[in-house]
Design an enzyme around this catalytic site. Structure first.
Site, mmCIF file in Angstrom:
data_model
loop_
_atom_site.group_PDB
_atom_site.id
_atom_site.type_symbol
_atom_site.label_atom_id
_atom_site.label_comp_id
_atom_site.label_asym_id
_atom_site.label_seq_id
_atom_site.Cartn_x
_atom_site.Cartn_y
_atom_site.Cartn_z
ATOM 1 N N LYS A 177 -4.831 -9.078 4.625
ATOM 2 C CA LYS A 177 -4.479 -9.480 3.254
ATOM 3 C C LYS A 177 -4.151 -10.969 3.218
ATOM 4 O O LYS A 177 -4.583 -11.697 2.321
ATOM 5 C CB LYS A 177 -3.270 -8.677 2.742
ATOM 6 C CG LYS A 177 -3.560 -7.225 2.484
ATOM 7 C CD LYS A 177 -4.447 -7.040 1.261
ATOM 8 C CE LYS A 177 -4.931 -5.632 1.113
ATOM 9 N NZ LYS A 177 -6.037 -5.463 0.196
ATOM 10 N N ARG A 206 12.073 2.979 11.575
ATOM 11 C CA ARG A 206 10.644 2.771 11.868
ATOM 12 C C ARG A 206 10.450 1.302 12.248
ATOM 13 O O ARG A 206 10.879 0.422 11.494
ATOM 14 C CB ARG A 206 9.812 3.111 10.633
ATOM 15 C CG ARG A 206 8.316 2.905 10.815
ATOM 16 C CD ARG A 206 7.514 3.449 9.644
ATOM 17 N NE ARG A 206 7.744 2.731 8.400
ATOM 18 C CZ ARG A 206 7.153 3.002 7.240
ATOM 19 N NH1 ARG A 206 6.274 4.003 7.172
ATOM 20 N NH2 ARG A 206 7.424 2.306 6.159
ATOM 21 N N ARG A 243 13.471 -0.797 -1.487
ATOM 22 C CA ARG A 243 12.139 -1.286 -1.865
ATOM 23 C C ARG A 243 12.044 -1.377 -3.390
ATOM 24 O O ARG A 243 12.859 -0.808 -4.106
ATOM 25 C CB ARG A 243 11.045 -0.307 -1.380
ATOM 26 C CG ARG A 243 10.913 -0.215 0.126
ATOM 27 C CD ARG A 243 10.316 -1.477 0.715
ATOM 28 N NE ARG A 243 10.169 -1.385 2.159
ATOM 29 C CZ ARG A 243 11.112 -1.716 3.042
ATOM 30 N NH1 ARG A 243 12.293 -2.145 2.614
ATOM 31 N NH2 ARG A 243 10.898 -1.623 4.333
ATOM 32 N N ALA A 271 -11.165 -2.486 -3.164
ATOM 33 C CA ALA A 271 -11.706 -1.824 -1.969
ATOM 34 C C ALA A 271 -11.128 -2.438 -0.707
ATOM 35 O O ALA A 271 -11.035 -3.652 -0.581
ATOM 36 C CB ALA A 271 -13.229 -1.929 -1.955
ATOM 37 N N TYR A 277 -3.656 -4.860 9.147
ATOM 38 C CA TYR A 277 -3.801 -4.658 7.699
ATOM 39 C C TYR A 277 -3.169 -5.826 6.947
ATOM 40 O O TYR A 277 -3.799 -6.460 6.100
ATOM 41 C CB TYR A 277 -3.129 -3.334 7.265
ATOM 42 C CG TYR A 277 -2.916 -3.277 5.776
ATOM 43 C CD1 TYR A 277 -3.983 -3.109 4.906
ATOM 44 C CD2 TYR A 277 -1.638 -3.451 5.224
ATOM 45 C CE1 TYR A 277 -3.789 -3.108 3.533
ATOM 46 C CE2 TYR A 277 -1.439 -3.450 3.855
ATOM 47 C CZ TYR A 277 -2.517 -3.283 3.014
ATOM 48 O OH TYR A 277 -2.325 -3.291 1.655
ATOM 49 N N SER A 290 -0.693 -7.886 -1.314
ATOM 50 C CA SER A 290 0.462 -7.036 -1.031
ATOM 51 C C SER A 290 1.678 -7.895 -0.745
ATOM 52 O O SER A 290 1.560 -9.009 -0.210
ATOM 53 C CB SER A 290 0.131 -6.185 0.201
ATOM 54 O OG SER A 290 1.293 -5.607 0.731
#
Ligand code: NAD
Ligand code: UD1
Length: 337
Positions: free
Chosen positions: A153, A292, A231, A81, A149, A124
Site C-alpha cells: 500500500k 497479537r 481502533r 482490487a 501487504y 490504508s
C-alpha cells in the site's frame, strides 16, 4: 459517470457499487474472483435493480483489461482490487507485490492509453505505521510498515504520487481507510473472508452463529482505559458513500489528494463487544489471550479534512455496524454461496 470499479465484487467494492448506482452512476466491474463470488453480482442486482456490466479478469492481464477500456467510455476508476490478508502476505510476499503493484501499474498504463484521468485508490491507515500522536492526520509522515501487504500500500501511494507529478492533469485520491466493519442493512452484502478471519468483526459474527467457539481478545494489558486495543471502526456503507463524495470533488480537482476515511472516534475491543450485545441482544463468548504481534494500542483518525473538503462525515455507529454484520452473517451463515 461511467465508473470502472476494480475489485467491485469484494467487501468494500460491492457496497460502493450499490452507492454508485443510487447516486446515478454506471459502474463497470472488473474482478478476478480471487477473493469474492459471482453471486455478489446477483445481490447487487437485487438491491439496485441494475445488473452492472461485469468482467471476470485479472487486472495484471493488461491486454484483456485494455478491451474493457475499449468497450466503455470510462470517466473515473475506483481501484479496490488487491490482496489484503496481512498474515498471508508475510508468507507470500511475491504474490502480494506482484498482484497489488502489478495490477495498479497495468491499470495506470491503460488509463494513460485511453485518456482516463480520474482515479481513487484504496489505501490504508497501515501506511502511518506508529503515529507520532493521535488522532492521525493526513500530513503525518508515512511510518514503517511491518508486512508485505502494508508495504504494498505504501509503495503504491508512492508510485501514484510520482505518477501524478509526471502527469499533472491526472486527478488521484488516496483514501486511507481505518477499520471497515458492518454490512449492507439488507443482509445481502457483507464481509465474507476465506478461512479463519483475521479481522475482529467477521470473527465475532462467526462465533455468534456457531462457526467458532469463542473470540480470543488479543491482550487486555495495553495502556488503554480497559486494557484492550482501540481502533476507529467505520461502517462499510459510510465508507462506500465516502467514495461517491470523493468522486464528485476529484473530477474538479487536478493533482493528488489524500483523505482519511474513519469516524474520528476510538473504540476498544471490549467496547465493540458491548456494542455488539446492545445492537443484537447477543453476548459474544470470548477469552482473553496474548497480544497479537504488531498490534498498536491506539489508532484513530482525524477526519476534519474529508469533512472540510468533501463535506463528508461517517454517521453510522459501531452498534449499527454490529447489527448489520450480524444480520448478514445470520442470513449467510456460511458466507455468500
Ligand atoms: P476484498 O478482498 O473483499 O476485495 C478485493 C477484491 O479484489 C476481491 O473481490 C478480489 O477478488 C479482487 N481482486 C484481487 N486481485 C485482483 C486482480 N489482480 N484483478 C482483479 N480483481 C482482483 O477486500 P476489501 O476488504 O473489499 O478491500 C478493498 C480494498 O481496500 C483492498 O485494496 C484492500 O487492501 C483495501 N483496504 C481494506 C481494508 C479492510 O479492512 N477491508 C482496510 C484498508 C484497506
Ligand atoms: C489489521 C491489520 C492492518 C489492516 C487492517 C484492516 C494487523 C496487525 N493489522 O488491523 O494492517 O490494515 O487489519 O484489514 O493484522 N482482535 C482481537 N481478536 C481477533 C481479531 C482482532 O482481539 O480475533 C483485536 C485486535 O487486536 C485489534 C482489533 O481487534 O485490536 C481490530 O483488529 P483487526 O480487525 O485485525 O484490525 P487491525 O488490527 O486494526
Amino acid at each position: 459517470m461511467n465508473i470502472l470499479v476494480t475489485g467491485g465484487l469484494g467487501f468494500i467494492g460491492s457496497h460502493t457499487v450499490v452507492e454508485l448506482v443510487s447516486a446515478g452512476h454506471t459502474p463497470i466491474i472488473v474482478d478476478d474472483l480471487v477473493n469474492s463470488k459471482l453471486e455478489v453480482l446477483n445481490r447487487i442486482e437485487k438491491l439496485t435493480h441494475v445488473r452492472p456490466v461485469f468482467y471476470e479478469l485479472d487486472l495484471c492481464e493488461e491486454e484483456k483489461l485494455d478491451m474493457v477500456f475499449q468497450a466503455h467510455p470510462i470517466d473515473a476508476v475506483i481501484h479496490f482490487a488487491g490482496l489484503k490478508a496481512v498474515g498471508e502476505s508475510v508468507g507470500k510476499p511475491l504474490e502480494y507485490y506482484s498482484n497489488n503493484l502489478g495490477s495498479t501499474l497495468s491499470l495506470l498504463r491503460r488509463m494513460v492509453a485511453h485518456g482516463v484521468k480520474n482515479l481513487i485508490f484504496s489505501s490504508s491507515a497501515t501506511v502511518y505505521g506508529t503515529p507520532p500522536s493521535l488522532p492521525i492526520k493526513e500530513d503525518f509522515p508515512l511510518g514503517e510498515t511491518t508486512n508485505p501487504y502494508g508495504t504494498s500500500k505504501a509503495m503504491i501511494e508512492r508510485i501514484l504520487s510520482d505518477f501524478c507529478k509526471a502527469n499533472p492533469d491526472f486527478n488521484i485520491a488516496l483514501l486511507r481507510y481505518f477499520n471497515p466493519i458492518g454490512a449492507h442493512a439488507s443482509g445481502e452484502l457483507g464481509e465474507d473472508p476465506n478461512g479463519i478471519p483475521n479481522n475482529l468483526m467477521p470473527y465475532v459474527t462467526q462465533v455468534v452463529v456457531g462457526r467458532r467457539p469463542y473470540l480470543t481478545v488479543f491482550g487486555d494489558d495495553y495502556d488503554t482505559p480497559d486494557g484492550t486495543c482501540i481502533r476507529d471502526y467505520i461502517h462499510v456503507v459510510d465508507l462506500a458513500i465516502g467514495h461517491v463524495m470523493t468522486l464528485k470533488k476529484l473530477v474538479q480537482n487536478p493533482g493528488l489528494v489524500i483523505y482519511n476515511l474513519g469516524t474520528g472516534k476510538g473504540t476498544s475491543v471490549f467496547e465493540v463487544l458491548e456494542a455488539f450485545e446492545k445492537g443484537t441482544g447477543v453476548k459474544v463468548p470470548y477469552k482473553v489471550g496474548p497480544r497479537r504481534p504488531g498490534d498498536l494500542p491506539r489508532l484513530y483518525a482525524n477526519c476534519d479534512k474529508a469533512f472540510e473538503e468533501l463535506g463528508y462525515k461517517a454517521t453510522r455507529t459501531v452498534e449499527e455496524a454490529c447489527r448489520d454484520a450480524y444480520n448478514f452473517q445470520k442470513k449467510n451463515p456460511n458466507g455468500i454461496e
